[in-house]
Scaffold this active site. Structure first.
Site, PDB file in Angstrom:
ATOM      1  CB  SER A 237      -0.916  -0.047   1.228  1.00 41.00           C
ATOM      2  OG  SER A 237      -1.714   1.103   1.310  1.00 41.00           O
TER       3      SER A 237
ATOM      4  CE1 TYR B 130       0.720   4.588  -6.100  1.00 44.46           C
ATOM      5  CE2 TYR B 130       0.481   5.946  -4.137  1.00 44.46           C
ATOM      6  CZ  TYR B 130       1.071   4.883  -4.794  1.00 44.46           C
ATOM      7  OH  TYR B 130       2.010   4.108  -4.144  1.00 44.46           O
TER       8      TYR B 130
ATOM      9  CE  LYS C  80      -0.199   1.679  -3.905  1.00 46.47           C
ATOM     10  NZ  LYS C  80       0.191   0.288  -4.187  1.00 46.47           N
TER      11      LYS C  80
HETATM   12  N1  NAP Z   1       8.432   4.459  -4.445  1.00 43.95           N
HETATM   13  C1  NAP Z   1       7.642   4.926  -3.507  1.00 43.95           C
HETATM   14  O1  NAP Z   1       7.861   6.036  -2.963  1.00 43.95           O
HETATM   15  C2  NAP Z   1       6.477   4.103  -3.018  1.00 43.95           C
HETATM   16  C3  NAP Z   1       5.878   4.487  -1.805  1.00 43.95           C
HETATM   17  C4  NAP Z   1       4.816   3.762  -1.318  1.00 43.95           C
HETATM   18  C5  NAP Z   1       4.349   2.667  -2.022  1.00 43.95           C
HETATM   19  N2  NAP Z   1       4.929   2.308  -3.199  1.00 43.95           N
HETATM   20  C6  NAP Z   1       4.382   1.141  -3.889  1.00 43.95           C
HETATM   21  O2  NAP Z   1       5.398   0.168  -4.000  1.00 43.95           O
HETATM   22  C7  NAP Z   1       5.159  -0.659  -5.129  1.00 43.95           C
HETATM   23  C8  NAP Z   1       6.437  -0.770  -5.951  1.00 43.95           C
HETATM   24  O3  NAP Z   1       6.770   0.532  -6.393  1.00 43.95           O
HETATM   25  P1  NAP Z   1       8.265   0.978  -6.730  1.00 43.95           P
HETATM   26  O4  NAP Z   1       8.486   2.247  -6.023  1.00 43.95           O
HETATM   27  O5  NAP Z   1       9.218  -0.131  -6.586  1.00 43.95           O
HETATM   28  O6  NAP Z   1       8.050   1.378  -8.269  1.00 43.95           O
HETATM   29  P2  NAP Z   1       8.820   0.977  -9.624  1.00 43.95           P
HETATM   30  O7  NAP Z   1      10.284   0.996  -9.434  1.00 43.95           O
HETATM   31  O8  NAP Z   1       8.214   1.857 -10.670  1.00 43.95           O
HETATM   32  O9  NAP Z   1       8.359  -0.538  -9.857  1.00 43.95           O
HETATM   33  C9  NAP Z   1       7.039  -0.820 -10.177  1.00 43.95           C
HETATM   34  C10 NAP Z   1       6.946  -2.270 -10.589  1.00 43.95           C
HETATM   35  O10 NAP Z   1       5.565  -2.558 -10.894  1.00 43.95           O
HETATM   36  C11 NAP Z   1       5.558  -3.193 -12.158  1.00 43.95           C
HETATM   37  N3  NAP Z   1       4.287  -3.070 -12.859  1.00 43.95           N
HETATM   38  C12 NAP Z   1       3.628  -1.944 -13.227  1.00 43.95           C
HETATM   39  N4  NAP Z   1       2.504  -2.272 -13.867  1.00 43.95           N
HETATM   40  C13 NAP Z   1       2.460  -3.641 -13.914  1.00 43.95           C
HETATM   41  C14 NAP Z   1       1.538  -4.589 -14.438  1.00 43.95           C
HETATM   42  N5  NAP Z   1       0.421  -4.209 -15.087  1.00 43.95           N
HETATM   43  N6  NAP Z   1       1.805  -5.909 -14.271  1.00 43.95           N
HETATM   44  C15 NAP Z   1       2.928  -6.312 -13.626  1.00 43.95           C
HETATM   45  N7  NAP Z   1       3.844  -5.473 -13.137  1.00 43.95           N
HETATM   46  C16 NAP Z   1       3.592  -4.148 -13.269  1.00 43.95           C
HETATM   47  C17 NAP Z   1       6.695  -2.566 -12.928  1.00 43.95           C
HETATM   48  O11 NAP Z   1       7.010  -3.384 -14.023  1.00 43.95           O
HETATM   49  P3  NAP Z   1       7.545  -2.829 -15.456  1.00 43.95           P
HETATM   50  O12 NAP Z   1       9.051  -2.763 -15.330  1.00 43.95           O
HETATM   51  O13 NAP Z   1       7.075  -3.856 -16.436  1.00 43.95           O
HETATM   52  O14 NAP Z   1       6.936  -1.480 -15.674  1.00 43.95           O
HETATM   53  C18 NAP Z   1       7.751  -2.566 -11.841  1.00 43.95           C
HETATM   54  O15 NAP Z   1       8.318  -3.839 -11.698  1.00 43.95           O
HETATM   55  C19 NAP Z   1       3.978  -0.038  -5.864  1.00 43.95           C
HETATM   56  O16 NAP Z   1       2.788  -0.742  -5.520  1.00 43.95           O
HETATM   57  C20 NAP Z   1       3.921   1.377  -5.324  1.00 43.95           C
HETATM   58  O17 NAP Z   1       2.621   1.921  -5.365  1.00 43.95           O
HETATM   59  C21 NAP Z   1       5.975   3.016  -3.719  1.00 43.95           C
END
Ligand code: NAP
Length: 280
Positions: free
Chosen positions: A139, A153, A157
């Site tokens: 989340s 977004y 969440k």
């Molecule tokens: N970064 C932050 O500050 C933050 C904070 C709180 C929560 N989150 C959450 O943490 C999670 C991971 O985020 P992250 O920061 O690591 O972002 P990220 O580096 O952009 O990674 C996102 C991942 O999700 C994959 N993805 C997107 N759409 C997809 C789909 N339809 N099917 C399968 N895979 C898909 C991407 O794959 P592709 O390479 O194929 O695009 C990538 O592997 C997310 O749920 C995000 O909302 C992030």
């Protein structure tokens, strides 16, 4: 397979980069086995070559529910048991609500919300059949508070938080522990990958016309964030929610205090809607 006695087996979505890939790497480094899923499986070729015996990789776009069910079934069949499922795949869209396109709304709900719900529904029967397991959902602090220009977004969440609040109670009797992971800002590819719609004229210079926290001000907390996730996932009693990052803790406690104060201030007015007692 070279399994250490206390090793765990993981299933991860969105393993190509960011926190998903970090999780796969940390799990493999501690000797665990991992079913890693991602849209383009070739992106894990380097890890597959290194951890041939402990890494299982499959293509999965979480918006394809049929593929999702097939891949989940195959992973449980391949490993016999999966201890920890991590629903990580997700993306972001920065736009004023009025400026969003219909396609952006559909894609975001399909990925972050429906994809997560369908993953949970696909894995629960397997976890139940094996006598329990852990289901972790990425989340965000953005599941409790909201920034302008990020409405969609937050929709996903806040939505998945509600789904897991109910699911947690439903599956607890089967030995299934659920954890909502609520990080603050983590510098990953998330912000570069996010869709951005330039604000339309009426919104220029207003609240929807600025990013909540510039990427340049974020710290490299990905490794520590995922280390905390791993610790929680393998602990005796995983928490229902895991707040990660001091920014998340401060912003969430402040937002929740404000919401509680808003609700408490309504006590007298809320009572005006009560039914008139029958004896009067
Ligand atoms: N970064 C932050 O500050 C933050 C904070 C709180 C929560 N989150 C959450 O943490 C999670 C991971 O985020 P992250 O920061 O690591 O972002 P990220 O580096 O952009 O990674 C996102 C991942 O999700 C994959 N993805 C997107 N759409 C997809 C789909 N339809 N099917 C399968 N895979 C898909 C991407 O794959 P592709 O390479 O194929 O695009 C990538 O592997 C997310 O749920 C995000 O909302 C992030």
């Amino acid at each position: 397979m070279d399994i250490t006695p206390n090793s765990n087996t993981w299933f991860v979505t969105g393993a190509s980069r960011g926190m998903g890939r970090e999780l796969v790497e940390q799990a493999l480094a501690r000797g665990d086995r991992v079913a890693a899923t991602l849209r383009r499986p070739g992106q894990l070729d380097d890890l597959a070559a290194r951890y041939r015996d402990r890494l299982w990789v499959r293509a999965l776009d979480v918006t394809d529910t049929a593929q999702l069910r097939t891949v989940v079934d195959e992973a449980f069949a391949a490993f016999g048991r999966i201890d920890v499922v991590v629903s990580n795949a997700g993306h972001g869209v920065f736009a004023a609500a009025e400026d969003l396109t219909d396609a952006q709304i559909d894609r975001m709900i399909a990925t972050n919300l429906t994809g997560s719900i369908q993953l949970a529904r696909a894995v629960v029967p397997h976890l139940r059949a094996q006598g329990g397991g852990r289901l972790l959902q990425l989340s965000s602090m953005g599941g409790h508070l909201a920034f302008p220009a990020f409405s969609l977004y937050h929709t996903t969440k806040w939505g998945i938080e509600g789904f897991f609040e109910a699911l947690a109670e439903e599956v607890a009797p089967f030995g299934i522990d659920t954890t909502l992971i609520e990080p603050g800002m983590v510098r990953t590819g998330f912000f570069d990958a996010a869709d951005r719609v330039p604000v339309s004229a009426p919104y220029r210079g207003g609240p929807a016309d600025r990013e909540p926290i510039p990427v340049s001000e974020m710290t490299d907390s990905q490794e520590n964030t995922i280390a905390a996730v791993v610790r929680a996932a393998v602990s005796a009693h995983p928490p229902r929610r895991l707040v990660l990052g001091s920014d998340a803790w401060h912003l969430m406690t402040s937002a929740l205090r404000q919401r509680l104060a808003d609700v408490e201030s309504q006590r007298a007015n809320a009572a005006t809607a009560d039914a008139v007692p029958a004896h009067r």
